[in-house]
Design a protein around this motif. Structure first.
Motif, mmCIF file in Angstrom:
data_model
loop_
_atom_site.group_PDB
_atom_site.id
_atom_site.type_symbol
_atom_site.label_atom_id
_atom_site.label_comp_id
_atom_site.label_asym_id
_atom_site.label_seq_id
_atom_site.Cartn_x
_atom_site.Cartn_y
_atom_site.Cartn_z
ATOM 1 N N LEU A 155 0.830 -1.212 0.000
ATOM 2 C CA LEU A 155 0.000 0.000 0.000
ATOM 3 C C LEU A 155 0.862 1.259 0.000
ATOM 4 O O LEU A 155 0.586 2.214 -0.724
ATOM 5 N N SER A 156 1.917 1.254 0.807
ATOM 6 C CA SER A 156 2.814 2.415 0.863
ATOM 7 C C SER A 156 3.503 2.646 -0.477
ATOM 8 O O SER A 156 3.589 3.787 -0.953
ATOM 9 N N LYS A 157 3.994 1.580 -1.088
ATOM 10 C CA LYS A 157 4.648 1.705 -2.396
ATOM 11 C C LYS A 157 3.674 2.196 -3.451
ATOM 12 O O LYS A 157 4.013 3.065 -4.264
ATOM 13 N N THR A 158 2.478 1.657 -3.441
ATOM 14 C CA THR A 158 1.470 2.067 -4.418
ATOM 15 C C THR A 158 1.126 3.532 -4.242
ATOM 16 O O THR A 158 1.054 4.286 -5.218
ATOM 17 N N LEU A 159 0.889 3.943 -3.011
ATOM 18 C CA LEU A 159 0.548 5.340 -2.734
ATOM 19 C C LEU A 159 1.674 6.270 -3.173
ATOM 20 O O LEU A 159 1.434 7.285 -3.822
ATOM 21 N N PHE A 160 2.908 5.904 -2.856
ATOM 22 C CA PHE A 160 4.058 6.715 -3.244
ATOM 23 C C PHE A 160 4.190 6.768 -4.766
ATOM 24 O O PHE A 160 4.389 7.840 -5.344
#
Length: 165
Positions: A110-115
């Motif tokens: 989720l963090s990678k996708t959001l970034f």
């Protein structure tokens, strides 16, 4: 009083005290296990609800973008991400290893996708349509992560629930 008479009274008292001690010890152990499981169950519930809230948010964004009617109720995107992040960091204290691993992996994805979406959408963030397109893409990616991991989390929680009841 001779020794036989003393042993006649001392023996049942000793057995009674030993039985009472063991019974209270087993009851305390069982109580601690039940209390621990209750806390774990509440934490599992919070994580699963956060995942479900993200799925709801993603569906709201998708439906809105595709001009479909949306289901009522506000979705809490940031709060859900925060809960998942919090339990990713602290969940090892009370989650099973398999449950915690999935929460950690999901948080990372989720963090990678959001970034990634925020980085790629920067040039288009000046137009309303550009922002809407990137929200749609983010919602699709978030939904894919949720759809992949939510059933696993529910399954693990149910398995552990059956073991502890």
């Amino acid at each position: 009083m001779d020794i036989e008479e003393i042993l006649k009274y001392l023996s049942p008292i000793t057995v009674g005290l030993l039985a009472a001690f063991l019974a209270s010890k087993f009851a305390l152990v069982k109580f601690k296990q039940e209390k621990t499981w209750g806390e774990r169950r509440e934490s599992y519930k919070e994580v699963i609800e956060a995942f479900e809230e993200l799925a709801h948010w993603a569906e709201q964004v998708r439906a809105s973008h595709c001009c479909e009617p949306t289901i009522g109720g506000e979705a809490y995107f940031d709060e859900s991400l925060r809960k998942i992040s919090k339990f990713s960091a602290t969940g090892a204290l009370f989650f099973s290893k398999s449950f915690h691993k999935i929460v950690e992996e999901s948080n990372t994805k989720l963090s990678k996708t959001l970034f990634q979406v925020n980085e790629e959408s920067a040039p288009d963030s000046y137009t309303e349509q550009g922002v809407a397109e990137w929200h749609f893409i983010l919602a699709k990616d978030v939904r894919d992560i949720i759809d992949e991991n939510l059933p696993k989390l529910v399954s693990i929680a149910m398995d552990e629930s059956h073991k502890n009841t």
